[in-house]
Design an enzyme around this catalytic site. Sequence first.
Site, PDB file in Angstrom:
ATOM      1  N   GLN A  94     163.480  92.780   3.288  1.00 31.85           N
ATOM      2  CA  GLN A  94     163.874  91.457   3.786  1.00 31.85           C
ATOM      3  C   GLN A  94     163.175  91.173   5.112  1.00 31.85           C
ATOM      4  O   GLN A  94     163.360  91.915   6.077  1.00 31.85           O
ATOM      5  CB  GLN A  94     165.400  91.374   3.972  1.00 31.85           C
ATOM      6  CG  GLN A  94     165.862  89.985   4.391  1.00 31.85           C
ATOM      7  CD  GLN A  94     167.378  89.897   4.587  1.00 31.85           C
ATOM      8  OE1 GLN A  94     168.071  90.919   4.615  1.00 31.85           O
ATOM      9  NE2 GLN A  94     167.885  88.690   4.722  1.00 31.85           N
ATOM     10  N   HIS A 100     168.586  84.642   1.208  1.00 32.14           N
ATOM     11  CA  HIS A 100     167.815  83.769   0.306  1.00 32.14           C
ATOM     12  C   HIS A 100     167.661  84.455  -1.038  1.00 32.14           C
ATOM     13  O   HIS A 100     167.392  85.653  -1.110  1.00 32.14           O
ATOM     14  CB  HIS A 100     166.455  83.403   0.893  1.00 32.14           C
ATOM     15  CG  HIS A 100     165.661  84.568   1.379  1.00 32.14           C
ATOM     16  ND1 HIS A 100     165.908  85.198   2.581  1.00 32.14           N
ATOM     17  CD2 HIS A 100     164.622  85.235   0.822  1.00 32.14           C
ATOM     18  CE1 HIS A 100     165.057  86.186   2.747  1.00 32.14           C
ATOM     19  NE2 HIS A 100     164.264  86.245   1.692  1.00 32.14           N
TER      20      HIS A 100
HETATM   21  P1  AMP Z   1     161.912  88.291   2.146  1.00 34.53           P
HETATM   22  O1  AMP Z   1     162.624  88.093   3.472  1.00 34.53           O
HETATM   23  O2  AMP Z   1     160.998  89.467   2.139  1.00 34.53           O
HETATM   24  O3  AMP Z   1     162.871  88.294   0.971  1.00 34.53           O
HETATM   25  O4  AMP Z   1     160.972  87.050   1.894  1.00 34.53           O
HETATM   26  C1  AMP Z   1     160.888  85.934   2.724  1.00 34.53           C
HETATM   27  C2  AMP Z   1     160.121  84.893   1.975  1.00 34.53           C
HETATM   28  O5  AMP Z   1     160.131  83.710   2.720  1.00 34.53           O
HETATM   29  C3  AMP Z   1     158.650  85.269   1.705  1.00 34.53           C
HETATM   30  O6  AMP Z   1     158.409  85.255   0.308  1.00 34.53           O
HETATM   31  C4  AMP Z   1     157.880  84.169   2.448  1.00 34.53           C
HETATM   32  O7  AMP Z   1     156.733  83.759   1.758  1.00 34.53           O
HETATM   33  C5  AMP Z   1     158.903  83.050   2.545  1.00 34.53           C
HETATM   34  N1  AMP Z   1     158.725  82.155   3.674  1.00 34.53           N
HETATM   35  C6  AMP Z   1     158.556  82.508   4.974  1.00 34.53           C
HETATM   36  N2  AMP Z   1     158.426  81.389   5.738  1.00 34.53           N
HETATM   37  C7  AMP Z   1     158.523  80.327   4.904  1.00 34.53           C
HETATM   38  C8  AMP Z   1     158.468  78.905   5.079  1.00 34.53           C
HETATM   39  N3  AMP Z   1     158.270  78.355   6.275  1.00 34.53           N
HETATM   40  N4  AMP Z   1     158.594  78.119   3.984  1.00 34.53           N
HETATM   41  C9  AMP Z   1     158.781  78.674   2.770  1.00 34.53           C
HETATM   42  N5  AMP Z   1     158.854  79.995   2.543  1.00 34.53           N
HETATM   43  C10 AMP Z   1     158.717  80.818   3.586  1.00 34.53           C
END
Ligand code: AMP
Length: 144
Positions: A94, A100
């Site tokens: 994460q 999310h």
């Molecule tokens: P994780 O915390 O590893 O489950 O994943 C976080 C996700 O958020 C990743 O897949 C990123 O590509 C996505 N992400 C980060 N910043 C943004 C943003 N500004 N808009 C859309 N997605 C985002």
Amino acid sequence: MAENCVFCAIVEGRIPSHMVYEDEKTLAFLDIHPSALGHTLVIPKAHVARVEDLPEEDARSLFAALRKIVGRIQEAVGAPASTIGINNGRESGQEVPHVHIHVIPRNRGDSGGIIQGVSRSPQRLNDVEMARIANEIRERIKAV
Ligand code: AMP
Ligand code: ZN
């Protein structure tokens, strides 16, 4: 809301997103680095880092929203299936500490894996060991 949280900034409209769904407690928008066409994140509007800290009402709304939109996401990109998952805590990968749900549309032959593949420490336990683990978990659940 958390000042330096990117998803709170999206909820508040301080940074843009490709929003696909919104209700009182939940928002869904495209992941900026999609693993597949239509890769969507479904989030509670409230800033909560981990699933276990999510208020019950927010959790209900989050899952209700997921249920409502997952089929529509798949249809929109012509995918017959999706992988749905949450990285819950830093050690799981994460990166954004705001709950999310990833909805990743899946197609036959997309060379992706299955959820069970995220940990490569398979456990071969006998029935006694399985029973002990189940008991450890049950006892803790009883205590809350
Ligand atoms: P994780 O915390 O590893 O489950 O994943 C976080 C996700 O958020 C990743 O897949 C990123 O590509 C996505 N992400 C980060 N910043 C943004 C943003 N500004 N808009 C859309 N997605 C985002
Ligand atoms: Zn946040």
